[in-house]
Design a protein around this motif. Structure first.
Motif, PDB file in Angstrom:
ATOM      1  N   ILE A   5       0.873  -1.166   0.000  1.00 48.45           N
ATOM      2  CA  ILE A   5       0.000   0.000   0.000  1.00 48.45           C
ATOM      3  C   ILE A   5       0.912   1.219   0.000  1.00 48.45           C
ATOM      4  O   ILE A   5       2.115   1.116   0.245  1.00 48.45           O
ATOM      5  CB  ILE A   5      -0.975   0.008   1.192  1.00 48.45           C
ATOM      6  CG1 ILE A   5      -0.222  -0.099   2.520  1.00 48.45           C
ATOM      7  CG2 ILE A   5      -1.994  -1.121   1.052  1.00 48.45           C
ATOM      8  CD1 ILE A   5      -1.123   0.027   3.729  1.00 48.45           C
ATOM      9  N   TYR A   6       0.357   2.358  -0.275  1.00 50.83           N
ATOM     10  CA  TYR A   6       1.173   3.512  -0.619  1.00 50.83           C
ATOM     11  C   TYR A   6       1.009   4.626   0.409  1.00 50.83           C
ATOM     12  O   TYR A   6       0.235   5.550   0.234  1.00 50.83           O
ATOM     13  CB  TYR A   6       0.839   3.966  -2.043  1.00 50.83           C
ATOM     14  CG  TYR A   6       1.242   2.914  -3.048  1.00 50.83           C
ATOM     15  CD1 TYR A   6       2.510   2.923  -3.616  1.00 50.83           C
ATOM     16  CD2 TYR A   6       0.389   1.856  -3.362  1.00 50.83           C
ATOM     17  CE1 TYR A   6       2.910   1.927  -4.497  1.00 50.83           C
ATOM     18  CE2 TYR A   6       0.777   0.856  -4.235  1.00 50.83           C
ATOM     19  CZ  TYR A   6       2.044   0.895  -4.808  1.00 50.83           C
ATOM     20  OH  TYR A   6       2.429  -0.107  -5.669  1.00 50.83           O
ATOM     21  N   LEU A   9      -1.328   7.237   3.993  1.00 48.25           N
ATOM     22  CA  LEU A   9      -2.686   6.945   3.571  1.00 48.25           C
ATOM     23  C   LEU A   9      -3.638   8.061   3.982  1.00 48.25           C
ATOM     24  O   LEU A   9      -3.364   8.839   4.889  1.00 48.25           O
ATOM     25  CB  LEU A   9      -3.157   5.621   4.195  1.00 48.25           C
ATOM     26  CG  LEU A   9      -2.273   4.395   3.968  1.00 48.25           C
ATOM     27  CD1 LEU A   9      -2.903   3.169   4.623  1.00 48.25           C
ATOM     28  CD2 LEU A   9      -2.011   4.150   2.491  1.00 48.25           C
ATOM     29  N   ASP A  23      -4.334   7.702  -1.476  1.00 52.14           N
ATOM     30  CA  ASP A  23      -4.140   6.267  -1.320  1.00 52.14           C
ATOM     31  C   ASP A  23      -4.839   5.789  -0.054  1.00 52.14           C
ATOM     32  O   ASP A  23      -4.720   6.415   1.009  1.00 52.14           O
ATOM     33  CB  ASP A  23      -2.655   5.934  -1.249  1.00 52.14           C
ATOM     34  CG  ASP A  23      -1.982   6.037  -2.600  1.00 52.14           C
ATOM     35  OD1 ASP A  23      -2.395   5.282  -3.504  1.00 52.14           O
ATOM     36  OD2 ASP A  23      -1.058   6.857  -2.755  1.00 52.14           O
ATOM     37  N   SER A  39      -4.793  -2.957  -3.129  1.00 50.52           N
ATOM     38  CA  SER A  39      -4.592  -1.601  -2.626  1.00 50.52           C
ATOM     39  C   SER A  39      -5.689  -0.720  -3.223  1.00 50.52           C
ATOM     40  O   SER A  39      -6.333  -1.093  -4.215  1.00 50.52           O
ATOM     41  CB  SER A  39      -3.206  -1.081  -3.027  1.00 50.52           C
ATOM     42  OG  SER A  39      -3.021  -1.194  -4.441  1.00 50.52           O
ATOM     43  N   THR A  40      -5.925   0.447  -2.632  1.00 46.54           N
ATOM     44  CA  THR A  40      -6.989   1.330  -3.110  1.00 46.54           C
ATOM     45  C   THR A  40      -6.439   2.732  -3.352  1.00 46.54           C
ATOM     46  O   THR A  40      -5.511   3.181  -2.682  1.00 46.54           O
ATOM     47  CB  THR A  40      -8.149   1.400  -2.108  1.00 46.54           C
ATOM     48  OG1 THR A  40      -7.669   1.835  -0.826  1.00 46.54           O
ATOM     49  CG2 THR A  40      -8.816   0.044  -1.943  1.00 46.54           C
ATOM     50  N   ARG A  41      -7.052   3.404  -4.325  1.00 51.77           N
ATOM     51  CA  ARG A  41      -6.629   4.772  -4.650  1.00 51.77           C
ATOM     52  C   ARG A  41      -7.794   5.512  -5.302  1.00 51.77           C
ATOM     53  O   ARG A  41      -8.490   4.957  -6.160  1.00 51.77           O
ATOM     54  CB  ARG A  41      -5.422   4.749  -5.589  1.00 51.77           C
ATOM     55  CG  ARG A  41      -4.913   6.129  -5.994  1.00 51.77           C
ATOM     56  CD  ARG A  41      -3.677   6.030  -6.902  1.00 51.77           C
ATOM     57  NE  ARG A  41      -2.550   5.445  -6.188  1.00 51.77           N
ATOM     58  CZ  ARG A  41      -1.906   4.347  -6.581  1.00 51.77           C
ATOM     59  NH1 ARG A  41      -2.294   3.712  -7.677  1.00 51.77           N
ATOM     60  NH2 ARG A  41      -0.885   3.872  -5.886  1.00 51.77           N
ATOM     61  N   HIS A 228      -5.024   0.439  -8.630  1.00 55.36           N
ATOM     62  CA  HIS A 228      -4.351  -0.659  -7.926  1.00 55.36           C
ATOM     63  C   HIS A 228      -2.902  -0.785  -8.395  1.00 55.36           C
ATOM     64  O   HIS A 228      -2.649  -1.099  -9.562  1.00 55.36           O
ATOM     65  CB  HIS A 228      -5.083  -1.980  -8.165  1.00 55.36           C
ATOM     66  CG  HIS A 228      -6.554  -1.911  -7.897  1.00 55.36           C
ATOM     67  ND1 HIS A 228      -7.085  -1.629  -6.650  1.00 55.36           N
ATOM     68  CD2 HIS A 228      -7.621  -2.063  -8.731  1.00 55.36           C
ATOM     69  CE1 HIS A 228      -8.401  -1.631  -6.725  1.00 55.36           C
ATOM     70  NE2 HIS A 228      -8.754  -1.891  -7.971  1.00 55.36           N
TER      71      HIS A 228
END
Length: 249
Positions: A5-6, A9, A23, A39-41, A228
């Motif tokens: 994950i980035y 957050l 993110d 992952s979500t963005r 993603h």
């Protein structure tokens, strides 16, 4: 964490003038018998009237909402495809005057999943008057399973995609099983592309998809934001050609 994950957050990250990404954390989606981690963005664009256009809203906390409120009023909540909608109702409660925009098939999908979500209008193959001067759009057609609405922010030359390209960084994925899955699925960085299960739904209909792909190329994107995995902050047109090589096979 199983997949990268980035961090940080739930905070705004500027991509270019009037466009940001946020993110989010990891989610797990049911795919057959498996719960697959993603992952979500999300992407936020501030339009010329100072209102905010929010693409694929993630699960937000109060700090993020307050940060967004300082940018401007939220006016548009975008579901880009039928599997990116789960948090729109939460955002709609926070911003009741915002217009919730549906993608092809999302309302049927939400009903099947027993998720309550109320949409106000539907996305078409061309942009509505609210943002047509600043953001282009088209429906990427050809799949028997799912159509995705793709967007192009003109002033920053940024293409905004959701699931048409996924690009998971294997070197940052802690679980060897998922590294193998990403590689076999064709969604491992640096060669991320459309997931193989989605690619298969275009069989016999690639000519339809090529028309949308050519339009995206004509936009000459410099950046490509993905929902993603690692997104592309340069060489957008080259990355697009590489990721869609499967259309020409």
């Amino acid at each position: 964490m199983t997949i990268p994950i980035y961090e940080p957050l739930n905070t705004l990250k500027k991509v270019a003038e009037n466009i940001w990404i946020v993110d989010g954390g990891q989610i797990k989606m049911n795919v057959g018998r498996f719960k697959v981690p993603f992952s979500t963005r999300m992407t936020i664009v501030r339009l010329s009237d100072q209102s905010l256009w929010c693409h694929s809203p993630i699960q937000a906390n109060e700090e993020l909402f307050q940060e967004i409120d300082r940018l401007g009023p939220v006016r548009h909540l975008i579901s880009p495809n039928k599997i990116h909608y789960a948090y729109i109702e939460e955002w709609k409660k926070r911003y009741p005057d915002a217009i919730a925009w549906s993608s092809p098939g999302v309302e049927k999908r939400a009903a099947k999943q027993d998720i309550e979500v109320h949409f106000d209008d539907s996305l078409k193959n061309t942009a509505p008057s609210y943002w047509k001067d600043e953001i282009e759009q088209l429906i990427f057609k050809g799949s028997r399973a799912m159509e995705e609405v793709v967007f192009f922010h003109k002033s920053s030359y940024t293409l905004i995609l959701t699931d048409l390209i996924e690009n998971f960084e294997s070197k940052r994925t802690s679980n060897s099983f998922w590294r193998i899955v990403h590689k076999l699925g064709g969604i491992a960085d640096p060669d991320g592309k459309t997931p193989i299960d989605l690619r298969l739904t275009f069989l016999g209909r690639k000519k339809i998809a090529k028309a949308a792909y050519e339009q995206m190329l004509n936009w000459q994107p410099e950046k490509i934001i993905l929902a993603h995995g690692r997104w592309y902050d340069k060489n957008g047109s080259d990355e697009l050609k590489r990721a869609f090589r499967w259309l020409h096979k």
